[in-house]
Design a protein around this motif. Structure first.
Motif, short mmCIF file in Angstrom:
data_model
loop_
_atom_site.label_atom_id
_atom_site.label_comp_id
_atom_site.label_asym_id
_atom_site.label_seq_id
_atom_site.Cartn_x
_atom_site.Cartn_y
_atom_site.Cartn_z
N VAL A 195 -109.20 -39.81 56.09
CA VAL A 195 -107.90 -40.35 55.85
C VAL A 195 -107.43 -41.66 56.57
CG1 VAL A 195 -105.40 -39.48 55.80
CG2 VAL A 195 -107.25 -37.77 56.01
N LEU A 196 -107.61 -41.73 57.59
CA LEU A 196 -107.09 -43.08 58.18
C LEU A 196 -108.48 -43.92 59.12
CD1 LEU A 196 -103.79 -41.72 59.88
CD2 LEU A 196 -104.21 -42.67 57.66
N GLY A 197 -108.12 -45.02 59.09
CA GLY A 197 -109.12 -45.81 59.82
C GLY A 197 -108.49 -46.51 60.95
N PRO A 198 -109.24 -47.26 61.86
CA PRO A 198 -108.71 -48.21 62.96
C PRO A 198 -107.56 -49.10 62.44
CG PRO A 198 -110.91 -48.16 63.14
CD PRO A 198 -110.66 -47.43 61.70
N GLY A 199 -106.39 -48.92 63.30
CA GLY A 199 -105.27 -49.58 62.72
C GLY A 199 -104.45 -49.23 61.76
N VAL A 200 -104.66 -48.01 61.15
CA VAL A 200 -103.82 -47.33 60.06
C VAL A 200 -103.08 -46.50 60.56
CG1 VAL A 200 -103.81 -46.56 57.68
CG2 VAL A 200 -105.35 -48.09 58.30
N GLN A 201 -101.74 -46.53 60.53
CA GLN A 201 -100.96 -45.42 61.26
C GLN A 201 -100.45 -44.42 59.94
OE1 GLN A 201 -100.41 -44.70 64.20
NE2 GLN A 201 -101.57 -46.55 64.44
N PRO A 202 -100.28 -43.12 60.12
CA PRO A 202 -99.90 -42.27 59.19
C PRO A 202 -98.73 -42.52 58.53
CG PRO A 202 -100.35 -40.83 61.23
CD PRO A 202 -100.23 -42.27 61.50
N GLY A 203 -97.79 -43.08 58.90
CA GLY A 203 -96.61 -43.58 58.26
C GLY A 203 -96.82 -44.60 57.39
N GLU A 204 -97.79 -45.32 57.44
CA GLU A 204 -98.16 -46.41 56.60
C GLU A 204 -98.63 -46.05 55.10
OE1 GLU A 204 -100.57 -49.64 58.20
OE2 GLU A 204 -100.02 -49.14 60.04
#
Length: 270
Positions: free
Chosen positions: A166-175
């Motif tokens: 779902v997310l990688g480094p530097g990516v926040q859930p809210g983004e």
């Protein structure tokens, strides 16, 4: 790998599965920290630039290498001959960033390896690479879920394991929007094994933060290219590095003293 860019980027259910997981090599307690070097966010970004700019790797090429290696890591922990038909079913949850692209490739290779993947990809990227990878999965008759059940027992009953892309480094859930954030909340509650790609979704790449609201606690972590600093806080069953494609000169430059790769393996157990 960071491979980030907007638009570019638990216990087992059976004793047999648990026994299989336990058979994978564990780290040698005598190893020194220098032999398992974790990269900071800046170092990981610099390593990626080295591959893309100096060595002329293509973005699609790196995604393909990482996705294939991620699928191989799944086969190491969950070898097909030991699994029941139900345990061969894999739910791959993909986000719209680059980790999601790696997840799509992972799902395709799992299908080639005769697992039974299903993809949940709620927020689809318009990036051409993502669209091409999605088409490849669709052409191989990999089903896509239109929604993820909020009743976690339905997922526990339907699948043998879940891949978190779902997310990688530097990516926040809210983004990345509500559907992916809600999916992470559901994944936290599952009792089937969870495999996270690069970093567990919701973790800070530097500090970990696995206890945060959106953090996951995967059973298996597959670090792409090299482990990120947050991997030092990973306490799951198995940790693999998928970085055999990283040239020796680059490994030396970033002091990547990691376990050697056996034979023709593209992943190594840490």
């Amino acid at each position: 790998m960071l491979l980030k860019g907007r638009g570019g980027g638990s216990p087992c259910n059976s004793h047999r599965l648990t026994a299989t997981m336990s058979s994978v090599a564990r780290p040698d307690p005598a190893e020194t920290p220098e032999e398992q070097r974790f990269l900071s966010t800046e170092e990981a970004a610099a390593l990626e630039r080295e591959l893309l700019e100096d060595y002329r790797f293509g973005r699609q090429q790196l995604v393909e290498l990482c996705g294939h290696a991620s699928a191989v890591a799944v086969t190491k922990v969950f070898p097909l001959p030991t699994l029941s038909r139900k345990q061969r079913t894999v739910l791959v949850v993909c986000g719209p960033e680059q980790n999601g692209a790696v997840g799509l490739v992972c799902a395709r290779h799992l299908r080639v390896f005769e697992y039974e993947p299903t993809i949940f990809y709620p927020t689809r990227s318009l990036d051409l690479l993502h669209r091409d990878l999605t088409t490849q999965c669709e052409k191989m008759d990999i089903p896509f879920l239109s929604y993820l059940p909020t009743e976690v027992q339905l997922i526990n009953d339907a699948y043998g394991l879940v891949v978190d892309a779902v997310l990688g480094p530097g990516v926040q859930p809210g983004e990345i929007g509500g559907p992916c954030t809600r999916a992470l909340a559901t994944l936290k509650l599952l009792s089937i094994p969870l495999v996270s790609l690069d970093i567990p979704s919701g973790w800070d790449a530097e500090t970990g933060g696995g206890d945060s609201e959106d953090g996951l606690r995967p059973d298996v972590l597959v670090s792409l290219a090299a482990p990120k600093r947050c991997a030092g806080r990973f306490s799951g069953r198995h940790h693999f590095v998928a970085g055999r494609f990283v040239p020796d000169d680059v490994r030396r430059k970033f002091a990547l003293r990691l376990p050697g790769y056996s034979g023709t393996d593209c992943v190594a157990a840490l």
